[in-house]
Write an enzyme that holds these catalytic residues in place. Structure first.
Site, PDB file in Angstrom:
ATOM      1  N   CYS B 159       0.808  -1.198   0.121  1.00 37.08           N
ATOM      2  CA  CYS B 159       0.089  -0.028   0.013  1.00 37.08           C
ATOM      3  C   CYS B 159       0.943   1.430   0.011  1.00 37.08           C
ATOM      4  O   CYS B 159       1.233   1.653   1.112  1.00 37.08           O
ATOM      5  CB  CYS B 159      -0.906   0.084   1.316  1.00 37.08           C
ATOM      6  N   THR B 161       0.519   4.012  -3.130  1.00 32.53           N
ATOM      7  CA  THR B 161      -0.345   5.113  -3.256  1.00 32.53           C
ATOM      8  C   THR B 161      -1.412   5.691  -2.543  1.00 32.53           C
ATOM      9  O   THR B 161      -2.288   4.843  -2.013  1.00 32.53           O
ATOM     10  CB  THR B 161      -0.781   4.664  -5.076  1.00 32.53           C
ATOM     11  N   GLY B 166       0.656   9.864  -6.264  1.00 34.13           N
ATOM     12  CA  GLY B 166       1.102   8.511  -6.846  1.00 34.13           C
ATOM     13  C   GLY B 166       2.634   8.829  -7.001  1.00 34.13           C
ATOM     14  O   GLY B 166       3.638   8.318  -6.146  1.00 34.13           O
ATOM     15  N   ARG B 335      -5.281 -14.791 -44.446  1.00 36.88           N
ATOM     16  CA  ARG B 335      -6.411 -13.929 -45.119  1.00 36.88           C
ATOM     17  C   ARG B 335      -5.954 -13.357 -46.403  1.00 36.88           C
ATOM     18  O   ARG B 335      -4.860 -12.848 -46.485  1.00 36.88           O
ATOM     19  CB  ARG B 335      -6.594 -12.960 -44.221  1.00 36.88           C
ATOM     20  N   GLN B 354       0.935  -3.878 -45.624  1.00 39.90           N
ATOM     21  CA  GLN B 354       0.579  -4.733 -44.441  1.00 39.90           C
ATOM     22  C   GLN B 354       2.356  -5.301 -43.940  1.00 39.90           C
ATOM     23  O   GLN B 354       2.359  -5.536 -42.903  1.00 39.90           O
ATOM     24  CB  GLN B 354      -0.116  -5.847 -44.771  1.00 39.90           C
ATOM     25  N   GLN B 355       2.972  -5.427 -44.731  1.00 37.24           N
ATOM     26  CA  GLN B 355       4.444  -5.668 -44.551  1.00 37.24           C
ATOM     27  C   GLN B 355       4.879  -4.712 -43.562  1.00 37.24           C
ATOM     28  O   GLN B 355       5.487  -4.851 -42.571  1.00 37.24           O
ATOM     29  CB  GLN B 355       5.207  -5.848 -45.636  1.00 37.24           C
ATOM     30  N   ARG B 357       3.569  -2.298 -42.084  1.00 34.09           N
ATOM     31  CA  ARG B 357       2.748  -2.193 -40.867  1.00 34.09           C
ATOM     32  C   ARG B 357       3.190  -3.392 -39.403  1.00 34.09           C
ATOM     33  O   ARG B 357       3.409  -2.934 -38.298  1.00 34.09           O
ATOM     34  CB  ARG B 357       1.198  -2.354 -40.712  1.00 34.09           C
ATOM     35  N   GLY B 429     -11.842  -6.302 -39.295  1.00 36.11           N
ATOM     36  CA  GLY B 429     -13.171  -6.393 -38.624  1.00 36.11           C
ATOM     37  C   GLY B 429     -13.048  -7.828 -37.778  1.00 36.11           C
ATOM     38  O   GLY B 429     -13.335  -7.516 -36.470  1.00 36.11           O
ATOM     39  N   GLU B 452       4.182   1.188 -11.478  1.00 32.91           N
ATOM     40  CA  GLU B 452       5.472   1.344 -11.177  1.00 32.91           C
ATOM     41  C   GLU B 452       6.420   2.391 -11.969  1.00 32.91           C
ATOM     42  O   GLU B 452       7.466   2.257 -12.321  1.00 32.91           O
ATOM     43  CB  GLU B 452       6.073  -0.188 -11.611  1.00 32.91           C
TER      44      GLU B 452
END
Lengths: 703, 703
Positions: B159, B161, B166, B335, B354-355, B357, B429, B452
């Site tokens: 205990c 915070t 914080g 896909r 896509q590559q 990303r 999706g 932390e």
């Protein structure tokens, strides 16, 4: 309940209430402008009054009562959303026949959506979207099913996506085969992959569906994708009809009040009149007759109806940006942590770092709010023009709208994604509480980057449009000119590109805009030549386009969007005639947006030679030579500092009432600790011992 | 059950199972290396075997059985987590007395955490962390309560915070006042804001707590923050003791299996022996005696115990990156969507976009995996050195570890945040389904950026360390040299800064490293002088530091991290003696990481003059002049292309078994549609009609 007449009697000043007193009084008192005036500048008289009245209705209704710490499982969310949907009908808030006030639907969507995205998505999919897609697709209304939906005797769903095909709608596999014997279409799902999925409202409640399927005639030929009005459930019992299997897709990341469904057809028969088409028919003998010969144009005509959704999703993004910033800015103005050596702790908003994380996003919220409003006005013009076209071709107007709404939806929803996350993090640990509101906001928003066109795919729509215009200019000498003028400057591309280096300081919006126009032209020309090279090399335009996406076409669409956002904001500023103190703040926000956005493109401005580069660097002295990147960054920080005391006022200007925002951290009274403590002590089972605990605590094991 | 001896008999080859056959066979067959060999390179014999054995135990236990489409409310999650925690004790997997194998705890944390973050966080907070914080803080063990926890007769909580504090632990308000009359401390919560919050395990189950409070002696003087071992609940009944109010914080964004709690004290009395302190005591007369005179050093000593947690959170981040990429890469390899004109549709991983990303993130996953392992080895060295220090000062070693773990935790968890989101979006999706796994991953991970040490605050720890070293060098002539060598290059700062411009092509890792070292030195020197200027201007070092955060200190910590990540990866490559085909891929990954990371800093490399700039730009030709930014970008895309066919193998090398990954999209058989369909048809109530529906469907309203 709310007729337009009734609306008129409500004075707008009665609709903008004072905030309750509390720890935000002091930050609010430091604002240099009147937030109530700003609210009217942002939203206008009608929207302020209309949203206020909707929200007042919700505030009084027990079905819309909730607390930030309430917890719902999926079934609760579904039930609540259904009950609220029904209540919206009872409220009689909207009137779809009234086109004289286009801001009515917009205000309705925003006011309800900010309360619950599941609810407004369920509502618009099952009603507005459904009826609109039917009416705009159908030449003569010869099918009564849609009347059930209009009269709320049933709920509609749109079934397009299949398990294996989303963006590539041409490859959808569901079939609708015409049978002349009994003048019907037979619907079938030919494979597991062809299962219809993701249809909103379908999972539990749709009685009618607009189903997209490949139309086959008895001779075995396929005539491409068409839509059909299909009854799927009994309107009395909500039981699915035989021949259809419908299921609920289960839990999603968010939007769990919305029942997305899946569906397969097994020789399901619908009457011939189910075909929804303005331009095509099948004769009773089974011959396909279309006014549009080209199959790809037929597809475009069928899909055209879907583009308006993107503008509304852009509004979803703008709204989520407003919600997230309202919470984080108010919290940051009250939360204190650390301070000068042994002095008072200071509000975290006084830190440069916190300002830099939040205040540029406030600028974003203002610029994108204006951009949406501006696009929406254009869209209304286009919509009215199309429906009164008398056969005149409005496709060039439509292409511009399509290009603008595509990048608008993509960049705005990505921006909202980032804003929500930054705001969540800016609120530290307390931001991780459900009661803070960021979790639901993020999870519900997450769908926006994907549906109605995946953002990455949508940006290609915009870049394709730009490249096509440029290609026609240099290959065929066409002038670049569009109805709404968003691309007209590109006609001067050669002048713009040769002007580079004329300015490497960005101390006002026009200078930033000048640099943006250079960037658009530079990336457009680079992309065009890259495409030429790649096409020559790969021998295929599909491959060439794919190899030109990253760093070329994607960046082109992005800078075009940012340029147009800034341009339309600047047009708004030029026509602004309100109070000087409001104007000052709006000017600062515009410049901040421009600088903060273009800072991300400084490397390309360097490489292209648009900005000059130091010939030598003197690192031995403490005083670094003035340089463009550093100057832009200092200007950003300077504007954050100037705007800091106005931050709370700026979010107050678009903040919804507390019962809509529903956040323990963002309440308008600023009593963050009282409100957090209320969330802690009132959550379900806060002080109880769970009943399963006793059975588990007699732990005998030893490590 | 698993003793080290037993572990030895398991052959490692029996622990790396073949993947089931399916649509991934083909992509897998294109890999240029053996993923099983790569797995051993990455994890080593021990970790592979140990994790396999843990996961095999979980696979056989009904308490650990689950499906991707299962839905849990908060109470379910709490119950399951508690039951599993108990089961972990039954399994007797770990043995905390065994320090000869430091990878045991690491493997345990990763193997369990990848199954459930709530579970491992609850476990480590209630046990490892608790016992460790007690043992390391206490000189002589004179308090038996910790034995209950060691023997699993109770659960511990930390205990620290409070609601209003914080990061600024100094300002915590909870008081512990010594009462000589009965030799006790009296604990009190002086205000609402001082309520202890966020303590994991406290909400429902902790029986003991280490409570941080301001120590007051009877003369009214405050001696700063100290920790106390406090019994909070009866170990038999789990009822809180009188004088303590404990509550559960309710639903959070994620980690809902973990019961975070809040607590207030009202004259709660604990014995004098409750004070946990190696260095301080209160005499029976109430006099405070400390071996460390300086109060801030006392605080450092008390908080020092918490820094190891950051390294484990870095491991959480690395693990989440692996999980997210495993799902998205496998899905993208199967896909298909669109393809060359009227040809077959192609896997979405074949798209450049896509590559771009995903594949740089695969590089990130390898480089950060190595970085964590390297930091962890350093930490073990430091840990052993500290406990065998014989009074020798290890604070300089500790400072370096602290600086490395601070930026390591911050950047790694931010990176994981971004990877999870990109992977979710890359799956379109279907990525939005709960059964995909991204929602829980994101929501659970989200805490890692805050707890932390808030990431933004942690980066300041790293930049403070660097600035301090530089300041001592130029103001006092100290050489910059550290035990683990991470900062040694900075000693040549003047040479490094004057070498700029020597290379503006980055075709191997050493050249990228050279540029990174320039960046670190450039930002360090700029930051130092900016701090000097600001201190002179503002007259306060606190204010000066705040005004130097954005673009200076924050960027400094970031490039230092990236530089060190690349440096340690390069060291690993230099010592690598495995198969050539593995080496080739590892080399490509390292260069890709370096280029992809430094691309974001190109503007500063331009402005600083490190890379040269074209004197003229010829935009009229299709062939743009070769330029550094473009070259770097082309190299990134080229590496993505080269690595594409290895992408599945690279994630297979660290992928956990399917029952741990628990994703319908990422299962190792690659049968994405069958698996998605299983999720659709098996979710709760997929085909049923909800019982509330009948009461709501008799809708009489008309719009």
């Amino acid at each position: 309940m709310l007729s337009p007449t009734e609306l008129e009697v409500e004075k707008v000043s009665d609709c903008i209430l004072d905030w309750p007193s509390g720890p935000l009084d002091q930050p609010r008192s430091r604002a240099t402008f009147d937030w109530k005036q700003m609210k009217l500048v942002l939203e206008g008289d009608f929207v302020v009054r209309y949203k206020h009245q909707i929200w007042s209705l919700l505030a009084k209704d027990p079905d819309f009562s909730r607390k930030p710490w309430d917890e719902y499982n999926r079934d609760d969310e579904r039930r609540l959303t259904f009950a609220r949907l029904k209540k919206l009908v009872d409220f009689k808030i909207t009137n779809d026949e009234d086109v004289s006030q286009p801001y009515r639907l917009l205000s309705f969507v925003q006011a309800i959506g900010q309360f619950s995205w599941s609810l407004i998505v369920k509502r618009t999919l099952s009603y507005e979207y459904f009826v609109y897609s039917f009416k705009s697709g159908k030449g003569k209304p010869n099918n009564d099913l849609v009347d059930d939906v209009i009269n709320f005797k049933g709920l509609g769903a749109l079934c397009m996506t299949e398990m294996a095909h989303g963006s590539n709608t041409k490859k959808l596999q569901t079939t609708a085969t015409f049978n002349p014997a009994d003048q019907t279409f037979i619907l079938n799902t030919p494979s597991l992959e062809a299962t219809k999925v993701w249809a909103g409202v379908l999972g539990q409640s749709a009685t009618h569906a607009v189903v997209f399927a490949q139309l086959y005639t008895p001779d075995g030929s396929c005539h491409g994708l068409h839509s059909f009005m299909v009854p799927v459930r009994d309107t009395k019992t909500f039981q699915p009809f035989p021949g259809i299997t419908i299921g609920d897709m289960g839990e999603k990341i968010g939007l769990n009040g919305l029942d997305n469904g899946f569906m397969t057809f097994n020789n399901y028969i619908v009457p011939k009149s189910s075909l929804i088409s303005r331009n095509a028919q099948v004769t009773s003998e089974g011959k396909y007759v279309s006014q549009i010969k080209d199959q790809s144009k037929r597809l475009g005509s069928t899909l055209g109806v879907l583009s308006s959704g993107r503008l509304f999703i852009m509004l979803f993004g703008v709204t989520n940006i407003q919600s997230a910033l309202t919470i984080a800015v108010r919290y940051s103005a009250v939360r204190r942590q650390f301070g000068p050596s042994d002095g008072e702790e200071i509000p975290i908003l006084d830190y440069q770092s916190q300002q830099w994380r939040l205040i540029p996003y406030i600028a974003v919220s203002y610029v994108l709010h204006n951009l949406f409003a501006s696009f929406y006005r254009d869209y209304i013009v286009f919509y009215l023009a199309t429906f009164h076209s008398n056969g005149k071709d409005k496709s060039s107007m439509g292409s511009e709208i399509h290009a603008l709404s595509s990048c608008g939806k993509a960049i705005t929803t990505w921006m909202a994604r980032d804003v929500i996350q930054e705001c969540r993090e800016c609120c530290g640990g307390h931001g991780y509480l459900k009661a803070a509101g960021f979790g639901d906001l993020r999870n519900d928003h997450d769908a926006n980057v994907t549906y109605e066109g995946d953002n990455s795919v949508l940006l290609q729509q915009t870049s394709n449009y730009l490249v096509k215009l440029y290609k026609e200019k240099i290959e065929e000498g066409h002038e670049i000119s569009s109805h709404f003028g968003s691309v007209n400057f590109i006609n001067s591309i050669d002048d713009i590109l040769s002007s580079h280096g004329s300015s490497d300081t960005f101390d006002d919006i026009p200078k930033v805009l000048e640099a943006y126009r250079f960037l658009v032209c530079y990336l457009l020309k680079s992309s065009y030549f890259k495409l030429l090279d790649q096409t020559a090399k790969l021998g295929d335009s599909f491959k060439a386009r794919n190899e030109t996406q990253v760093y070329y076409l994607k960046n082109l669409a992005t800078v075009f969007f940012e340029s147009e956002a800034l341009n339309r904001y600047q047009q708004f500023l030029l026509s602004f005639s309100g109070p000087k103190e409001i104007n000052n703040v709006l000017q600062q926000l515009g410049l901040l947006y421009g600088l903060w956005s273009i800072e991300k493109h400084m490397a390309i401005l360097y490489e292209s030679g648009y900005i000059s580069v130091p010939t030598s660097v003197n690192m031995s002295s403490s005083q670094l030579k003035s340089k463009p990147l550093t100057d832009v960054r200092e200007a950003i920080l300077g504007l954050c500092r100037q705007l800091k005391d106005n931050a709370v006022g700026l979010v107050d200007s678009y903040a919804p009432p507390d019962h809509i925002l529903n956040s323990s951290l963002g309440a308008s009274d600023g009593k963050i600790y009282e409100n957090i403590f209320a969330a802690l002590k009132n959550n379900k089972g806060a002080f109880g011992k769970p009943d399963w605990l006793q059975g588990l605590i007699n732990v005998k094991s030893k490590l």
